[in-house]
Design an enzyme around this catalytic site. Structure first.
Site, PDB file in Angstrom:
ATOM      1  N   ASP A   1       0.998  -1.014   0.150  1.00 26.25           N
ATOM      2  CA  ASP A   1      -0.037   0.148  -0.149  1.00 26.25           C
ATOM      3  C   ASP A   1       1.031   1.205  -0.031  1.00 26.25           C
ATOM      4  OD1 ASP A   1      -3.008   0.641   1.155  1.00 26.25           O
ATOM      5  OD2 ASP A   1      -1.611   2.290   1.270  1.00 26.25           O
ATOM      6  N   ILE A   2       0.543   1.870  -0.971  1.00 27.47           N
ATOM      7  CA  ILE A   2       1.348   3.162  -1.028  1.00 27.47           C
ATOM      8  C   ILE A   2       1.541   4.288   0.242  1.00 27.47           C
ATOM      9  CG2 ILE A   2      -0.411   5.040  -1.682  1.00 27.47           C
ATOM     10  CD1 ILE A   2       2.734   4.431  -3.879  1.00 27.47           C
TER      11      ILE A   2
ATOM     12  N   ASN B   1     -12.574  -2.994   3.460  1.00 30.58           N
ATOM     13  CA  ASN B   1     -13.541  -1.913   3.318  1.00 30.58           C
ATOM     14  C   ASN B   1     -14.644  -1.939   2.234  1.00 30.58           C
ATOM     15  OD1 ASN B   1     -12.464  -0.624   5.565  1.00 30.58           O
ATOM     16  ND2 ASN B   1     -10.955   0.079   4.458  1.00 30.58           N
TER      17      ASN B   1
ATOM     18  N   HIS C   1     -10.173  -5.491  -2.489  1.00 27.46           N
ATOM     19  CA  HIS C   1      -8.909  -5.578  -1.867  1.00 27.46           C
ATOM     20  C   HIS C   1      -8.967  -6.026  -0.310  1.00 27.46           C
ATOM     21  CE1 HIS C   1     -10.030  -1.270  -1.672  1.00 27.46           C
ATOM     22  NE2 HIS C   1      -9.244  -1.345  -0.554  1.00 27.46           N
TER      23      HIS C   1
ATOM     24  N   HIS D   1      -6.720  -5.415   3.157  1.00 24.12           N
ATOM     25  CA  HIS D   1      -5.634  -4.794   3.397  1.00 24.12           C
ATOM     26  C   HIS D   1      -4.739  -5.806   4.564  1.00 24.12           C
ATOM     27  CE1 HIS D   1      -6.565  -0.519   2.558  1.00 24.12           C
ATOM     28  NE2 HIS D   1      -7.675  -0.891   2.511  1.00 24.12           N
TER      29      HIS D   1
HETATM   30  P1  AMP Z   1      -9.761   1.323   0.808  1.00 22.59           P
HETATM   31  O1  AMP Z   1      -9.723   2.646   1.572  1.00 22.59           O
HETATM   32  O2  AMP Z   1      -9.944   0.160   1.780  1.00 22.59           O
HETATM   33  O3  AMP Z   1     -10.477   1.340  -0.552  1.00 22.59           O
HETATM   34  O4  AMP Z   1      -8.141   1.342   0.627  1.00 22.59           O
HETATM   35  C1  AMP Z   1      -7.547   1.511  -0.629  1.00 22.59           C
HETATM   36  C2  AMP Z   1      -6.063   1.721  -0.459  1.00 22.59           C
HETATM   37  O5  AMP Z   1      -5.599   1.584  -1.722  1.00 22.59           O
HETATM   38  C3  AMP Z   1      -5.670   2.957   0.263  1.00 22.59           C
HETATM   39  O6  AMP Z   1      -4.901   2.410   1.656  1.00 22.59           O
HETATM   40  C4  AMP Z   1      -4.702   3.498  -0.438  1.00 22.59           C
HETATM   41  O7  AMP Z   1      -3.317   3.930  -0.005  1.00 22.59           O
HETATM   42  C5  AMP Z   1      -4.265   2.443  -1.520  1.00 22.59           C
HETATM   43  N1  AMP Z   1      -3.712   2.919  -2.683  1.00 22.59           N
HETATM   44  C6  AMP Z   1      -4.447   3.779  -3.458  1.00 22.59           C
HETATM   45  N2  AMP Z   1      -3.499   3.982  -4.947  1.00 22.59           N
HETATM   46  C7  AMP Z   1      -2.447   3.218  -4.640  1.00 22.59           C
HETATM   47  C8  AMP Z   1      -1.319   2.908  -5.459  1.00 22.59           C
HETATM   48  N3  AMP Z   1      -1.322   3.532  -6.720  1.00 22.59           N
HETATM   49  N4  AMP Z   1      -0.288   2.123  -5.113  1.00 22.59           N
HETATM   50  C9  AMP Z   1      -0.643   1.507  -3.807  1.00 22.59           C
HETATM   51  N5  AMP Z   1      -1.499   1.592  -2.965  1.00 22.59           N
HETATM   52  C10 AMP Z   1      -2.551   2.320  -3.391  1.00 22.59           C
END
Ligand code: AMP
Ligand code: ZN
Length: 136
Positions: free
Chosen positions: A29-30, A85, A97, A99
């Site tokens: 995760d970024i 989520n 996804h 986490h």
């Molecule tokens: P959610 O809030 O459960 O939908 O989580 C989405 C997650 O995706 C967040 O924790 C973001 O930090 C992560 N995210 C979004 N774009 C990227 C990316 N390009 N590379 C890695 N993680 C990402």
């Protein structure tokens, strides 16, 4: 399709991949909420849990213990949370996804449930069961 995770799968945008097979991708995760914060996604575009099919969630969960153990060995966390989520208030990317969030002492990560123990009577629980079972 304008989905950031599909773009990662297709190689259109970069990611920090840690595992890939025919059906699943795991990458960092970024935001790195904690050290090793990882996302596991199906390659099939599925919006969230409500659209999931059995085969896809089996593909995703099949790799969870392997990645959890790799995070454990790599970083020696005190624990690990698996979070998913769906819609409001927390889903920001609408491609299913998981986490994987390794936990450390004083890591500042806020994850908690509300404890309503003792607040409801047996009828309340029975009404909940009835409502849910009607929809199964
Ligand atoms: P959610 O809030 O459960 O939908 O989580 C989405 C997650 O995706 C967040 O924790 C973001 O930090 C992560 N995210 C979004 N774009 C990227 C990316 N390009 N590379 C890695 N993680 C990402
Ligand atoms: Zn997608």
């Amino acid at each position: 399709m304008d989905c950031i995770f599909c773009k990662i799968i297709n190689g259109e945008i970069p990611s920090h991949k840690i595992y890939e097979d025919e059906n699943v991708l795991a990458f960092l995760d970024i935001t790195q909420g904690t050290k090793g914060h990882t996302l596991i996604i199906p390659k099939k575009h599925i919006k969230n849990v409500y659209e999931l099919d059995e085969e896809t969630i089996i593909d995703v969960f099949r790799v969870v213990p392997m990645i959890a153990n790799a995070l454990k060995k790599a970083f020696s966390p005190i624990g690990l949370n698996i979070i998913n989520n769906n819609d409001q208030p927390h889903q920001s990317v609408f491609h299913f996804h998981l986490h994987l969030i390794p936990r450390y002492e004083n890591d500042g990560m806020q994850l908690s449930t509300v404890d309503n123990f003792g607040k409801y009577d047996p009828k309340y629980f029975q009404d909940l069961i009835n409502s849910i079972k009607e929809e199964l």
